[in-house]
Design an enzyme around this catalytic site. Structure first.
Site, PDB file in Angstrom:
ATOM      1  N   GLY A  45       0.792  -1.573  -0.024  1.00  0.00           N
ATOM      2  CA  GLY A  45       0.053   0.076  -0.019  1.00  0.00           C
ATOM      3  C   GLY A  45       0.695   1.066   0.189  1.00  0.00           C
ATOM      4  O   GLY A  45       1.928   1.141  -0.900  1.00  0.00           O
ATOM      5  N   ALA A 119     -11.278  -4.636  -6.784  1.00  0.00           N
ATOM      6  CA  ALA A 119     -12.862  -4.509  -6.356  1.00  0.00           C
ATOM      7  C   ALA A 119     -13.948  -3.517  -6.405  1.00  0.00           C
ATOM      8  O   ALA A 119     -13.467  -2.454  -5.933  1.00  0.00           O
ATOM      9  CB  ALA A 119     -12.441  -4.909  -4.819  1.00  0.00           C
ATOM     10  N   GLU A 207       2.482  27.034   5.781  1.00  0.00           N
ATOM     11  CA  GLU A 207       1.611  26.267   6.873  1.00  0.00           C
ATOM     12  C   GLU A 207       1.012  27.716   7.095  1.00  0.00           C
ATOM     13  O   GLU A 207       1.309  28.356   7.462  1.00  0.00           O
ATOM     14  CB  GLU A 207       2.463  25.938   7.718  1.00  0.00           C
ATOM     15  CG  GLU A 207       1.663  25.617   8.854  1.00  0.00           C
ATOM     16  CD  GLU A 207       0.227  24.562   8.741  1.00  0.00           C
ATOM     17  OE1 GLU A 207       0.654  23.758   8.272  1.00  0.00           O
ATOM     18  OE2 GLU A 207      -0.427  24.759   8.813  1.00  0.00           O
ATOM     19  N   GLY A 271      -2.746  17.170   3.664  1.00  0.00           N
ATOM     20  CA  GLY A 271      -3.637  16.319   4.311  1.00  0.00           C
ATOM     21  C   GLY A 271      -4.300  14.930   2.933  1.00  0.00           C
ATOM     22  O   GLY A 271      -3.337  15.276   2.015  1.00  0.00           O
ATOM     23  N   ARG A 272      -4.838  13.479   3.597  1.00  0.00           N
ATOM     24  CA  ARG A 272      -5.037  12.872   2.820  1.00  0.00           C
ATOM     25  C   ARG A 272      -6.654  12.795   3.162  1.00  0.00           C
ATOM     26  O   ARG A 272      -6.984  12.353   4.520  1.00  0.00           O
ATOM     27  CB  ARG A 272      -3.898  11.522   3.049  1.00  0.00           C
ATOM     28  CG  ARG A 272      -2.785  11.718   2.971  1.00  0.00           C
ATOM     29  CD  ARG A 272      -1.704  11.101   3.209  1.00  0.00           C
ATOM     30  NE  ARG A 272      -1.899   9.849   2.342  1.00  0.00           N
ATOM     31  CZ  ARG A 272      -1.984   9.232   0.919  1.00  0.00           C
ATOM     32  NH1 ARG A 272      -1.233  10.251   0.781  1.00  0.00           N
ATOM     33  NH2 ARG A 272      -2.099   8.684   0.419  1.00  0.00           N
ATOM     34  N   ALA A 320      -0.122   4.024   9.749  1.00  0.00           N
ATOM     35  CA  ALA A 320       0.020   2.543   9.684  1.00  0.00           C
ATOM     36  C   ALA A 320       0.624   1.774  10.862  1.00  0.00           C
ATOM     37  O   ALA A 320      -0.168   0.595  10.538  1.00  0.00           O
ATOM     38  CB  ALA A 320       1.831   2.800   8.872  1.00  0.00           C
ATOM     39  N   HIS A 444      22.902   2.311  30.988  1.00  0.00           N
ATOM     40  CA  HIS A 444      23.639   3.436  31.135  1.00  0.00           C
ATOM     41  C   HIS A 444      25.352   3.029  30.020  1.00  0.00           C
ATOM     42  O   HIS A 444      25.511   1.562  29.975  1.00  0.00           O
ATOM     43  CB  HIS A 444      23.909   4.001  32.171  1.00  0.00           C
ATOM     44  CG  HIS A 444      25.377   5.413  31.958  1.00  0.00           C
ATOM     45  ND1 HIS A 444      24.625   6.573  31.965  1.00  0.00           N
ATOM     46  CD2 HIS A 444      26.399   4.798  31.974  1.00  0.00           C
ATOM     47  CE1 HIS A 444      25.679   6.976  31.729  1.00  0.00           C
ATOM     48  NE2 HIS A 444      26.957   6.485  32.127  1.00  0.00           N
TER      49      HIS A 444
HETATM   50  P1  FAD Z   1      -2.980   1.943   2.366  1.00  0.00           P
HETATM   51  O1  FAD Z   1      -1.754   1.732   2.659  1.00  0.00           O
HETATM   52  O2  FAD Z   1      -3.088   3.219   1.713  1.00  0.00           O
HETATM   53  O3  FAD Z   1      -3.503   0.877   1.015  1.00  0.00           O
HETATM   54  C1  FAD Z   1      -4.836   0.830   0.641  1.00  0.00           C
HETATM   55  C2  FAD Z   1      -4.958  -0.508   0.166  1.00  0.00           C
HETATM   56  O4  FAD Z   1      -5.784  -0.191  -0.861  1.00  0.00           O
HETATM   57  C3  FAD Z   1      -3.753   0.432  -1.501  1.00  0.00           C
HETATM   58  O5  FAD Z   1      -2.655  -0.629  -2.198  1.00  0.00           O
HETATM   59  C4  FAD Z   1      -4.458   0.159  -3.237  1.00  0.00           C
HETATM   60  O6  FAD Z   1      -4.003   0.149  -4.222  1.00  0.00           O
HETATM   61  C5  FAD Z   1      -5.494  -0.791  -2.534  1.00  0.00           C
HETATM   62  N1  FAD Z   1      -7.270  -0.439  -3.741  1.00  0.00           N
HETATM   63  C6  FAD Z   1      -7.641   1.029  -2.335  1.00  0.00           C
HETATM   64  N2  FAD Z   1      -8.707   0.734  -3.326  1.00  0.00           N
HETATM   65  C7  FAD Z   1      -9.129  -0.434  -4.075  1.00  0.00           C
HETATM   66  C8  FAD Z   1     -10.074  -1.173  -4.831  1.00  0.00           C
HETATM   67  N3  FAD Z   1     -11.391  -0.931  -5.257  1.00  0.00           N
HETATM   68  N4  FAD Z   1      -9.004  -2.736  -4.765  1.00  0.00           N
HETATM   69  C9  FAD Z   1      -7.824  -3.020  -4.518  1.00  0.00           C
HETATM   70  N5  FAD Z   1      -7.267  -2.440  -3.946  1.00  0.00           N
HETATM   71  C10 FAD Z   1      -7.609  -1.414  -3.727  1.00  0.00           C
HETATM   72  N6  FAD Z   1       2.372   6.015   8.666  1.00  0.00           N
HETATM   73  C11 FAD Z   1       3.381   5.556  10.156  1.00  0.00           C
HETATM   74  O7  FAD Z   1       2.881   5.299  10.820  1.00  0.00           O
HETATM   75  N7  FAD Z   1       4.947   6.477   9.730  1.00  0.00           N
HETATM   76  C12 FAD Z   1       5.280   7.182   8.615  1.00  0.00           C
HETATM   77  O8  FAD Z   1       6.214   7.180   8.835  1.00  0.00           O
HETATM   78  C13 FAD Z   1       4.509   7.446   7.362  1.00  0.00           C
HETATM   79  N8  FAD Z   1       4.921   7.980   6.772  1.00  0.00           N
HETATM   80  C14 FAD Z   1       3.657   8.224   5.653  1.00  0.00           C
HETATM   81  C15 FAD Z   1       4.767   9.358   4.598  1.00  0.00           C
HETATM   82  C16 FAD Z   1       4.497   9.588   3.577  1.00  0.00           C
HETATM   83  C17 FAD Z   1       4.685  10.354   2.648  1.00  0.00           C
HETATM   84  C18 FAD Z   1       2.246   9.518   3.022  1.00  0.00           C
HETATM   85  C19 FAD Z   1       1.496  10.105   2.032  1.00  0.00           C
HETATM   86  C20 FAD Z   1       1.859   8.681   4.661  1.00  0.00           C
HETATM   87  C21 FAD Z   1       3.202   8.234   5.583  1.00  0.00           C
HETATM   88  N9  FAD Z   1       2.069   7.533   6.088  1.00  0.00           N
HETATM   89  C22 FAD Z   1       3.459   6.804   7.567  1.00  0.00           C
HETATM   90  C23 FAD Z   1       0.757   6.564   6.257  1.00  0.00           C
HETATM   91  C24 FAD Z   1       0.860   5.219   5.832  1.00  0.00           C
HETATM   92  O9  FAD Z   1       1.298   5.695   5.070  1.00  0.00           O
HETATM   93  C25 FAD Z   1      -0.837   5.600   5.970  1.00  0.00           C
HETATM   94  O10 FAD Z   1      -2.046   5.799   6.998  1.00  0.00           O
HETATM   95  C26 FAD Z   1      -0.898   3.416   5.797  1.00  0.00           C
HETATM   96  O11 FAD Z   1      -0.472   3.164   4.727  1.00  0.00           O
HETATM   97  C27 FAD Z   1      -2.713   3.704   5.798  1.00  0.00           C
HETATM   98  O12 FAD Z   1      -2.748   1.945   5.878  1.00  0.00           O
HETATM   99  P2  FAD Z   1      -3.671   1.010   4.748  1.00  0.00           P
HETATM  100  O13 FAD Z   1      -3.834  -0.013   4.954  1.00  0.00           O
HETATM  101  O14 FAD Z   1      -5.194   2.486   5.806  1.00  0.00           O
HETATM  102  O15 FAD Z   1      -4.263   1.799   3.293  1.00  0.00           O
END
Ligand code: FAD
Length: 465
Positions: A45, A119, A207, A271-272, A320, A444
């Site tokens: 992901g 999906a 910001e 943001g996301r 994550a 330590h």
């Molecule tokens: P995602 O990781 O987004 O995975 C979702 C998956 O679903 C994707 O692979 C996508 O292709 C798939 N998908 C979507 N729709 C469909 C569909 N209809 N059919 C099939 N597949 C589908 N978090 C941290 O904890 N530490 C960090 O250091 C950190 N650094 C980050 C840096 C950046 C630049 C970014 C953008 C994010 C960062 N994050 C970090 C946030 C973290 O990446 C996310 O919180 C995490 O990936 C969320 O996991 P998820 O499983 O919910 O979704």
């Protein structure tokens, strides 16, 4: 539900193989379910392919550069230092590819059927997957939705993927931009901004709120700001971008304060949002909130009893490790009928800048704003032999307790803050007092002594302060 020698085997479909989905799938398989995992892109992901790991691979490179540039402080001379930017990107890809392979191996080992495609939810029991070979129907007893998030880019930014980009594109540039405007001084903006500045880019961070890392402790934010300024990063806070003009040479941002900034490139990191586009969750009757996130309770179940939702698509911190915890919890409840609830009392949040920032529980200013009475204990890393030996003396540990010394939060800025946070997270989750944490013998010389000293400081007993 199939049966195997009289035993019922549950079918479960997980949509999305990010850290939420793939961990949910593996946990479900370990609990005995027959699991289908659907992923339209690459397993891992956002976290593995476009987020946590790629950015940390970049920061590994800037740390290496930093170490070489400061080698003479340690009595070591290094000459002819140069940066091979494409090699940094290639290393990032190699790390990512290796980890993707590792996840595929784990999925295989756990007997999970990985279906590559997009999906669509047709009903609570049926998902259609659009694969390269055509549509495939997947029927199951239960479903876990884990489709993650995508960057928010309002139309006014004129996103084109080349001059105005998001974190998705910045990771694959083959050279550092000469100059860049980063809109948003949150985690992604600060991490990428600092990395690019170390690679030689002229960086301006804009910001809208009054401080960078708006969710973090004000003292921590100020310390980080001082460091970014030392690295010649221009930081403009308290003003928003009001207009963006893409020119032949680059991008111009007009700001609400009447000023403007120009650069070769603009990164929008404001943001996301939950990614549920064309998923069809409505067909199954799944409900969302007013921000388009799926409603769930603490067991991660939606309003539809056999459908669970986890990770960035629900209204919990977009991290994550939160997605993974929610994924495993959903699997436990869905497959084994457990009644596990995710505790959000102690959610660790880390920023991998240099120095790192890490926090858990309540921040001191949030407590003050909410009228919560607190006590604090602090300790600066410069007071530690280990920090002096490492040449990493900048930063502070701050522990926040209630009036009875129960630890309710902590904010750390300094070397390895993210690793030090694990102990503080445990303290907040278990409701330990500052005395209990401080009474534990800490190794330590180690950076963890700063945590112990800050705990002692809550009741005025820090030996080295
Ligand atoms: P995602 O990781 O987004 O995975 C979702 C998956 O679903 C994707 O692979 C996508 O292709 C798939 N998908 C979507 N729709 C469909 C569909 N209809 N059919 C099939 N597949 C589908 N978090 C941290 O904890 N530490 C960090 O250091 C950190 N650094 C980050 C840096 C950046 C630049 C970014 C953008 C994010 C960062 N994050 C970090 C946030 C973290 O990446 C996310 O919180 C995490 O990936 C969320 O996991 P998820 O499983 O919910 O979704």
């Amino acid at each position: 539900m199939r049966t195997f020698f009289g035993e019922k085997i549950m079918n479960i479909t997980v949509i999305g193989a990010g850290p939420g989905g793939y961990e949910a799938a593996i946990a479900a398989a370990k609990y005995g379910a027959d699991v289908t995992l659907v992923e339209k892109d690459e397993v891992g992901g956002t976290c593995l392919n476009r987020g946590c790991i790629p950015t940390k691979a970049f920061l590994g490179a800037s740390d290496a550069l930093d170490a070489v540039e400061h080698a003479k402080d340690f009595g070591i001379s290094v000459e002819n230092v140069s940066v091979d930017y494409p090699a940094i990107v290639a290393r990032k890809n190699k790390i990512k590819d290796g980890l993707v392979k590792g996840i595929k191996f784990l999925l295989d080992q756990n007997g999970i059927r990985l279906v590559k495609g997009t999906a669509f939810i047709e009903s609570p029991q049926l998902v259609t997957v659009q694969t390269e070979e055509g549509p495939v129907n997947v029927e199951s007893d239960k479903m876990i939705i884990a489709t993650g998030s995508v960057p928010v880019v309002p139309k006014m930014f004129k996103y084109d993927g080349t001059k105005v980009i998001t974190s998705d594109e910045i990771l694959d540039l083959q050279e550092a931009p000469k100059s860049i405007i980063i809109v948003g001084g949150g985690v992604i903006g600060c991490e990428i901004g600092q990395f690019l500045a170390k690679m030689g880019s002229k960086v301006t961070i804009v910001e809208a709120l009054k401080q960078i890392l708006p969710n973090e402790d004000a003292d921590v934010s100020k310390q980080l700001l001082r460091q970014l300024k030392r690295e010649k990063i221009k930081v403009i806070t308290g003003t928003a971008v009001s207009e963006v003009t893409v020119t032949d040479d680059g991008v111009k941002a007009d700001l609400a304060n009447g000023k403007s900034v120009e650069a070769d490139l603009m990164l929008v990191s404001i943001g996301r949002r939950a990614y549920l586009d064309r998923l069809g969750y409505e067909k199954a009757g799944v409900e969302t909130d007013d921000k388009g996130r799926i409603n769930v309770d603490e067991t991660m179940v939606t309003n539809v009893p056999n459908i669970y939702a986890i990770g960035d698509i629900v209204a919990t911190p977009q991290l994550a490790h939160v997605a993974s915890k929610e994924g495993v919890t959903a699997a436990q409840n869905a497959v084994k009928g457990m009644d596990k609830k995710v505790s959000y009392k102690a959610v660790p949040a880390c920023v991998f800048t240099d120095p790192e920032v890490a926090a858990v529980g309540i921040r001191e200013d949030q407590a003050a704003a909410a009228g919560i009475e607190t006590k604090t204990g602090t300790f600066e890393f410069r007071g530690l032999g280990k920090a002096q030996a490492m040449g990493k003396i900048q930063g502070t540990v701050k522990i926040i307790t209630d009036p009875d010394n129960v630890i309710i939060g902590a904010s750390v800025i300094g070397p390895h803050a993210s690793d030090l946070l694990a102990e503080l997270t445990m303290a907040v989750e278990l409701g330990l007092t500052a005395e209990q944490l401080g009474d534990v013998i800490h190794p330590h010389p180690s950076l963890s002594e700063a945590v112990m000293e800050a705990a002692h400081d809550v009741h005025g007993m820090s030996i080295h302060k």
